[in-house]
Design an enzyme around this catalytic site. Structure first.
Site, mmCIF file in Angstrom:
data_model
loop_
_atom_site.group_PDB
_atom_site.id
_atom_site.type_symbol
_atom_site.label_atom_id
_atom_site.label_comp_id
_atom_site.label_asym_id
_atom_site.label_seq_id
_atom_site.Cartn_x
_atom_site.Cartn_y
_atom_site.Cartn_z
ATOM 1 N N CYS A 1 45.897 42.044 39.129
ATOM 2 C CA CYS A 1 46.108 42.805 37.908
ATOM 3 C C CYS A 1 47.437 42.027 37.505
ATOM 4 O O CYS A 1 48.414 41.692 38.169
ATOM 5 C CB CYS A 1 46.244 44.101 38.078
ATOM 6 S SG CYS A 1 44.876 44.814 39.049
ATOM 7 N N ARG B 1 44.936 37.326 34.654
ATOM 8 C CA ARG B 1 44.903 38.181 35.964
ATOM 9 C C ARG B 1 43.830 39.278 36.097
ATOM 10 O O ARG B 1 43.993 39.805 37.164
ATOM 11 C CB ARG B 1 46.615 38.751 35.988
ATOM 12 C CG ARG B 1 47.670 37.749 36.393
ATOM 13 C CD ARG B 1 48.904 38.382 36.489
ATOM 14 N NE ARG B 1 49.918 37.357 36.978
ATOM 15 C CZ ARG B 1 50.434 37.295 38.310
ATOM 16 N NH1 ARG B 1 49.602 38.236 39.137
ATOM 17 N NH2 ARG B 1 51.210 36.571 38.548
ATOM 18 N N TRP C 1 41.965 43.904 37.358
ATOM 19 C CA TRP C 1 40.840 43.296 38.248
ATOM 20 C C TRP C 1 40.482 44.117 39.115
ATOM 21 O O TRP C 1 41.214 44.482 39.960
ATOM 22 C CB TRP C 1 41.203 41.953 38.786
ATOM 23 C CG TRP C 1 40.020 41.166 39.289
ATOM 24 C CD1 TRP C 1 39.219 40.156 38.627
ATOM 25 C CD2 TRP C 1 39.704 41.016 40.617
ATOM 26 N NE1 TRP C 1 38.300 39.693 39.548
ATOM 27 C CE2 TRP C 1 38.522 40.352 40.714
ATOM 28 C CE3 TRP C 1 40.249 41.691 41.777
ATOM 29 C CZ2 TRP C 1 37.989 40.032 42.180
ATOM 30 C CZ3 TRP C 1 39.378 41.637 43.069
ATOM 31 C CH2 TRP C 1 38.429 40.697 43.233
ATOM 32 N N ASN D 1 49.614 46.455 40.889
ATOM 33 C CA ASN D 1 48.933 45.436 41.269
ATOM 34 C C ASN D 1 49.081 45.144 42.752
ATOM 35 O O ASN D 1 50.155 45.167 43.332
ATOM 36 C CB ASN D 1 49.714 44.093 40.619
ATOM 37 C CG ASN D 1 48.889 42.811 41.021
ATOM 38 O OD1 ASN D 1 48.079 42.580 41.648
ATOM 39 N ND2 ASN D 1 49.624 41.574 41.247
ATOM 40 N N GLY D 2 47.971 45.095 43.433
ATOM 41 C CA GLY D 2 47.937 45.080 44.915
ATOM 42 C C GLY D 2 46.932 45.956 45.465
ATOM 43 O O GLY D 2 46.161 46.453 44.735
ATOM 44 N N GLU E 1 34.341 20.249 44.919
ATOM 45 C CA GLU E 1 34.827 20.816 43.545
ATOM 46 C C GLU E 1 34.016 20.936 42.386
ATOM 47 O O GLU E 1 33.945 21.750 41.628
ATOM 48 C CB GLU E 1 36.373 19.914 43.426
ATOM 49 C CG GLU E 1 36.764 19.935 41.841
ATOM 50 C CD GLU E 1 37.609 21.347 41.830
ATOM 51 O OE1 GLU E 1 37.833 21.523 40.815
ATOM 52 O OE2 GLU E 1 37.818 22.207 42.776
ATOM 53 N N LYS F 1 33.382 24.007 40.364
ATOM 54 C CA LYS F 1 33.437 24.305 38.713
ATOM 55 C C LYS F 1 32.128 24.741 38.221
ATOM 56 O O LYS F 1 32.069 25.607 37.285
ATOM 57 C CB LYS F 1 33.961 22.877 38.224
ATOM 58 C CG LYS F 1 35.433 22.677 38.436
ATOM 59 C CD LYS F 1 36.265 23.613 37.861
ATOM 60 C CE LYS F 1 37.484 23.463 38.295
ATOM 61 N NZ LYS F 1 37.826 24.141 39.615
ATOM 62 N N GLU G 1 31.407 28.261 38.918
ATOM 63 C CA GLU G 1 32.462 29.378 38.681
ATOM 64 C C GLU G 1 32.160 29.946 37.167
ATOM 65 O O GLU G 1 32.465 30.873 36.712
ATOM 66 C CB GLU G 1 33.856 28.703 38.652
ATOM 67 C CG GLU G 1 34.550 29.043 39.980
ATOM 68 C CD GLU G 1 36.012 28.122 39.855
ATOM 69 O OE1 GLU G 1 36.812 28.906 40.440
ATOM 70 O OE2 GLU G 1 36.110 27.086 39.229
ATOM 71 N N HIS H 1 19.777 16.386 56.535
ATOM 72 C CA HIS H 1 20.084 17.589 57.978
ATOM 73 C C HIS H 1 19.751 18.662 57.227
ATOM 74 O O HIS H 1 20.468 19.768 57.978
ATOM 75 C CB HIS H 1 21.416 17.289 58.519
ATOM 76 C CG HIS H 1 21.634 15.794 59.118
ATOM 77 N ND1 HIS H 1 21.040 15.482 60.206
ATOM 78 C CD2 HIS H 1 22.408 14.881 58.707
ATOM 79 C CE1 HIS H 1 21.469 14.191 60.806
ATOM 80 N NE2 HIS H 1 22.219 13.692 59.839
ATOM 81 N N LYS I 1 42.652 34.550 37.596
ATOM 82 C CA LYS I 1 43.450 33.358 37.843
ATOM 83 C C LYS I 1 44.270 33.240 39.112
ATOM 84 O O LYS I 1 44.397 32.407 39.940
ATOM 85 C CB LYS I 1 44.061 32.971 36.566
ATOM 86 C CG LYS I 1 44.956 31.726 36.673
ATOM 87 C CD LYS I 1 44.130 30.454 36.632
ATOM 88 C CE LYS I 1 44.910 29.186 36.554
ATOM 89 N NZ LYS I 1 44.013 28.081 36.699
#
Length: 607
Positions: free
Chosen positions: A2, A27, A74, A98-99, A479, A483, A486, A502, A602
């Site tokens: 947050c 955040r 968040w 935050n936490g 990556e 992306k 996401e 495989h 983020k």
């Protein structure tokens, strides 16, 4: 994850709080709220969803006061609802957090047994209810906050605001970052300096376990033992903390487009002005005595480490291992005094990566941070810090930070290879020349964005996609897949091309786009063989290669994106750009929230 902000100001706090929260919305954006004190009375407004909903609410239901706290959330404990939104309040005290308070259930049960009735599902309400019980016992706000903080276990950045106290904020930090801003008869609190940039460029960072008492004209910081602790005030360049979209619709596209500029700057910063060699300034390290490097990171930073593993082993002949930060310390790996531990984090505050750094500190020859925020916890706690020089990155999906991380890692690899006698002067000159040309090659690639946009017309209709690569392009496949999923919410997976048969080839059919990242290098022929296996099963192949590769292998593929030729070592940096553009334009076509994709934030400052 947050964002929090606090103000003891000379002007109405509400609009300043909301503006600061806009700078912290990366955040968290499940909900937002502010609280102020006006003529001793505590007022509060909260709204679910994006910050604009809170701004709308304040237009219809304004609150006044020159002291206040704010929060953009968040969600961890409790769904994103108004009642679970911050600031949390218990009569005379309001708190933003935050936490994660790990012992909140124990504290909640204790308070409930004492007759306290809880309204929310959150761990944070425990903080305000506990603080209020101490106030009811006759403690002062400062003593009540101190007593509360001492009872908390877990990770937190906290800011307390009290009814009847319009010249007092109390802030505390353990595990989550917190900065104090100094103004002219004003004081500020923020999750990072970015939130405070419009108000001040003078910042003091709280250290682990610190708590602080703020008035408009004073700051008193105490450490975890309760002793007065003097922390340096730093001047943060204003330009380092400014961010806007400019002419772009999204931050992500702006940040993709900035890569030629920021990479050129990063390359310049890692070039010795006298010798012209790629180097790492002030690198107090003897690589000839190092027998292994361990790299730890999360998300895209972890994939940058995967690329660097190829470089360290192939170029510097230095054994390298990589670990996901959230798993690293829990498997209790033995560390060697002859090894290095390297930690990559855009924010420099990633909780899992910071915990891994603390596990390694004192147990290895040196700890190295590769970060974008020079004043971050990971940077400050490492023996050596390598800034990536990407500038502020707001989009949740990392773009320019990823490529700048690779430049910083490449500089470290080249320095290691030179010191270990594994890199000839001729080879080093060739790499340096290619690095200098890289920003121009990225510019050429960006000129193909309209072609890449057209490709996503069909890609955006897919429900699944595969990305393939070999060698150092395998991490790029990972990556590219990350992306895409996401920001477009299309299920995507990245594989080493040779692994296709495989198992994953069972997924291939005429509806499956397969993106193959394959410059014409030593592994190209093998990659083409794997690509042919896909095409034999009617898979739709999008081949990303250079002109030589296109001439040799484009027959029968669905689409080809032709890249400029590039040095083999640097191909992962260049080929990151089409992967970013594919994800961006696919998300735009699907209408998803590009900069703030659902369920993501983020800066991940909780485990």
């Amino acid at each position: 994850m947050c964002g929090i902000v606090g103000i003891l100001g000379q002007h109405e706090a509400a609009p300043i709080l909301v503006d600061a929260l806009r700078r912290l919305e990366y955040r968290g954006y499940d909900s937002a709220g502010i609280a102020t004190v006006d003529e001793g009375k505590l007022g509060r407004r909260r709204a679910v969803g994006k910050l604009v909903n809170l701004a709308d609410l304040l237009m219809h239901e304004p609150i006044t006061g020159k002291s206040g706290i704010g929060h953009t959330r968040w969600a961890t404990h409790g769904a994103p609802t108004v009642v679970n939104s911050h600031p949390h309040r218990a009569r005379n005290v309001a708190v933003v957090h935050n936490g994660i308070i790990e012992n909140f259930k124990e504290l909640r049960d204790e308070l409930t047994a004492g007759g306290i009735i809880f309204e929310t599902e959150t761990d944070t309400e425990t903080v305000v209810q506990l603080c209020m019980t101490y106030l009811d016992q006759g403690m002062s706000p400062v003593d009540a906050a101190d007593a509360t903080i001492k009872r908390l276990e877990g990770a937190y950045a906290l800011c307390f605001l009290f009814e009847g106290e319009d010249d007092l904020l109390i802030a505390a930090r353990k595990g989550s970052p917190l900065a104090i801003g100094h103004g002219d008869n004003e004081m500020f609190v923020g999750s990072d300096a970015l939130a405070l940039a419009p108000m001040t460029d003078k910042v003091t960072y709280l250290e682990e376990g610190d708590w602080a008492v703020l008035t408009r004209t004073s700051l008193e910081i105490r450490n975890a033992k309760g002793k007065i602790a003097n922390r340096d005030m730093r001047v943060i360049p204003v330009e380092a903390n400014t961010a806007d979209k400019g002419v772009y619709k999204h931050y992500m596209m702006k940040e993709i487009a900035e890569q030629p500029t920021v990479l050129a700057d990063a390359i310049h910063k890692y070039t010795d002005p006298q010798s012209g060699q790629i180097t790492v300034p002030d690198l107090d390290l003897d690589f000839s005595k190092i027998d292994k490097i361990t790299m730890v990171a999360c998300g895209t930073a972890y994939l940058a480490c995967n690329v660097a593993k190829y470089w360290f082993e192939q170029v510097a002949r230095l054994p390298a291992e990589i670990d996901v930060a959230s798993e690293f310390r829990y498997r209790e790996p033995p560390m060697s005094k002859n090894s290095l531990a390297l930690f990559v984090s855009q924010s420099g505050e990633t909780a899992d990566t910071l915990a891994a750094l603390r596990y390694c500190s004192g147990n290895v020859a040196k700890t190295i941070a590769v970060v974008n925020v020079a004043e971050s916890s990971i940077s400050r706690e490492s023996d050596i810090s390598l800034p990536i020089h990407a500038g502020v990155e707001i989009g949740v999906a990392s773009t320019k930070a990823f490529t700048c991380q690779l430049v910083a890692l490449a500089a470290l690899v080249i320095s290691a290879a030179r010191e270990r006698g594994e890199l000839t002067a001729e080879a080093e000159v060739e790499i340096k020349k290619s690095l200098d040309a890289l920003p121009g090659l990225i510019n050429q690639t960006l000129q193909q964005k309209e072609k890449i946009d057209k490709v996503t017309n069909k890609l955006s209709k897919a429900s699944d996609a595969l990305f393939l690569g070999r060698g150092a392009m395998y991490p790029l496949a990972l990556e590219g897949a990350l992306k895409l999923k996401e920001i477009s919410y299309i299920h995507a997976e990245g594989y080493a091309s040779g692994e296709l048969k495989h198992g994953p080839i069972a997924l291939v059919d005429e509806n499956m786009p397969v993106i193959v990242l394959a410059p014409k290098d030593a592994l190209f022929d093998k990659t083409v063989s794997n690509m042919q296996e896909v095409m034999a099963r009617n898979g739709k192949v999008l081949l990303v290669t250079d002109q030589d590769g296109a001439d040799e292998a484009s027959d029968g593929v669905w689409k080809t994106i032709v890249m400029p030729p590039v040095h083999d070592m640097l191909a992962p940096i260049l080929y990151a750009v089409p992967a970013q553009l594919l994800a961006y334009y696919t998300a735009v076509r699907k209408g998803t929230d590009v900069d703030q994709p659902r369920n993501l934030a983020k800066s991940v400052t909780v485990e």
